[in-house]
Enzyme design. Sequence first.
Site, PDB file in Angstrom:
ATOM      1  N   LYS A  76      -3.066  -2.732 -13.128  1.00  0.00           N
ATOM      2  CA  LYS A  76      -1.733  -2.281 -13.122  1.00  0.00           C
ATOM      3  C   LYS A  76      -0.986  -3.092 -13.882  1.00  0.00           C
ATOM      4  O   LYS A  76      -0.860  -4.334 -13.795  1.00  0.00           O
ATOM      5  CB  LYS A  76      -1.341  -2.450 -11.517  1.00  0.00           C
ATOM      6  N   SER A 151       3.083   2.766  -5.193  1.00  0.00           N
ATOM      7  CA  SER A 151       3.357   2.496  -6.555  1.00  0.00           C
ATOM      8  C   SER A 151       2.176   2.398  -7.587  1.00  0.00           C
ATOM      9  O   SER A 151       2.457   2.641  -8.610  1.00  0.00           O
ATOM     10  CB  SER A 151       4.396   1.309  -6.739  1.00  0.00           C
ATOM     11  N   SER A 175       1.401   0.044  -1.329  1.00  0.00           N
ATOM     12  CA  SER A 175       1.095   0.682  -2.693  1.00  0.00           C
ATOM     13  C   SER A 175      -0.247   0.763  -3.428  1.00  0.00           C
ATOM     14  O   SER A 175      -0.504   1.257  -4.241  1.00  0.00           O
ATOM     15  CB  SER A 175       1.945  -0.182  -3.845  1.00  0.00           C
TER      16      SER A 175
HETATM   17  N1  GLN Z   1       6.547   2.342  -1.025  1.00  0.00           N
HETATM   18  C1  GLN Z   1       6.978   1.212  -0.811  1.00  0.00           C
HETATM   19  C2  GLN Z   1       8.207   0.882  -1.482  1.00  0.00           C
HETATM   20  O1  GLN Z   1       8.648   1.578  -2.039  1.00  0.00           O
HETATM   21  C3  GLN Z   1       5.804   0.155  -0.954  1.00  0.00           C
HETATM   22  C4  GLN Z   1       5.865  -0.291  -2.331  1.00  0.00           C
HETATM   23  C5  GLN Z   1       4.661  -1.386  -2.698  1.00  0.00           C
HETATM   24  O2  GLN Z   1       4.023  -1.555  -1.812  1.00  0.00           O
HETATM   25  N2  GLN Z   1       4.907  -2.060  -3.982  1.00  0.00           N
HETATM   26  O3  GLN Z   1       8.837  -0.110  -1.585  1.00  0.00           O
END
Ligand code: GLN
Length: 498
Positions: A76, A151, A175
């Site tokens: 990532k 994400s 994420s």
């Molecule tokens: N969806 C969550 C956010 O928008 C988690 C994001 C993540 O785990 N990086 O913050």
Amino acid sequence: MNHIQQSAFDLVAGLKAGQFSAEEVADSFVRQIERHDTAIGSFLRFDGQQALQQSRTLDGSENKRDGLAGIPIAIKDVICVRDQVTSCSSRMLESFLSPYDATVVEKLRQSKAVMLGKTNMDEFAMGSSTENSAFQPTRNPWNPSHVPGGSSGGAATCVAARMAPLSLGSDTGGSVRQPAAFCGVTGLKPTYGRISRYGLVAFASSLDQIGILAHDARDTALLLNHCVGHDPRDSTSASVAGEDYLAGLGNSLEGLKIGLPREYFNEGLNPEISASLDQARATFEQRGVQFVEISLPMTSYGVATYYLVASCEASGNLARYDGAHYGLRKTLPAENRDRSENELLRMYRQTRSQGFGPEVKRRIMLGTYALSSGYYDAYYLKALKSRRLIQDELKQAFQQVDLILGPTTPTPAYKTGEKSANPLDMYLGDIYTVIANLAGIPAISFPAGFSAEGLPIGLQLQGPAFSESRLLQATHAFQSQTDWHQQDPQMTPAGDPS
Ligand code: GLN
């Protein structure tokens, strides 16, 4: 022979036995990426020649039987790889070349894994759909009009589309697990501190954790073995020794107690996911698991608590992107400058207003507001208190049960654009995943069915700190009895007649 259908575990065995070469393996995945990534958009940067070169060198070396020798892996783009761009899908870091490797990348190099490239994500890991990438959308391989989750959308889709057998993501509030659920793959968020965060670009430091995306629990255990360990360069890295996560995989689940929190089953939960949970329960029961109803009333405070804590930490962490140190710097041409304005402040403003996208700005503003004098007690401090109550509640629950089962997400993958205009609606989808980050505990999402529309359904197991082995054992037992994790999406490569 095409190797994309083989598990990483079988690829390791085949390479060790000399049944095929690392180059043949790399070639299969490189061809799959070339065929499908234009339509899916998993990779921000992919270097097929480099991957082939690396595997050829490996084939000719004495190290070809080392740990993960010849196993392709995608990273990532929030994890630093030396001399490569680490953009976090942000204009701000579009041209940032990392001068060093993250500890986890260093470990993968030592294990001789083959790096395929960097995967797309929501900007600075803020989002649940990968629609917040500044560079490209990523499509769900099961249905390209639906989001892949986020994400770590690129990390999940490249595994789902068999463009990489393994990938690394990051999980601050879900994420890794949420895109795993949306794309029909397995996603593990380890205990906070289990994998070093050195070289993981910070979003919310007390919640961030590197995680693994793979097809099944066995491949997850394989990669986890090569990622864990104490790191003196990360002060929050756990000093608890890593385990051999593959060793106990086949252990019996006889006598294991799994809790089902009453609060997880409300009107917001999609009935198809609820039905998958009932089915999964029956599968686990056949393996000797005992289910216990438990109560986690703090669940309903999870999303509010998470979005406050995460945004407050993000507003501090992202203060460093000011035009002076990293990547982007924006100034105005001399003739357009207002002479009365401070030069430095102008550069900060130009850089930050052009470098960050709307969601990142929203989080910085929310976090700065909640930390400001007069609001600190009402928001940030309250969120910290709520976080403590969430942690205590889970600690108590784990005195009654070994693991907790529930949905990973309230619904299967939604359509692209469906929630992007309403951030709150998107935030609410994180209800089941944020709790594990707030409590620092490990959690895994695994495929457990499909909706009538043909979209994957994922379920989540959570366990007490450092219970990764048990989570993997339970998932492995489930996967030995089901084949949801072996299903592949039907994909039409861009350019082919559909
Ligand atoms: N969806 C969550 C956010 O928008 C988690 C994001 C993540 O785990 N990086 O913050």
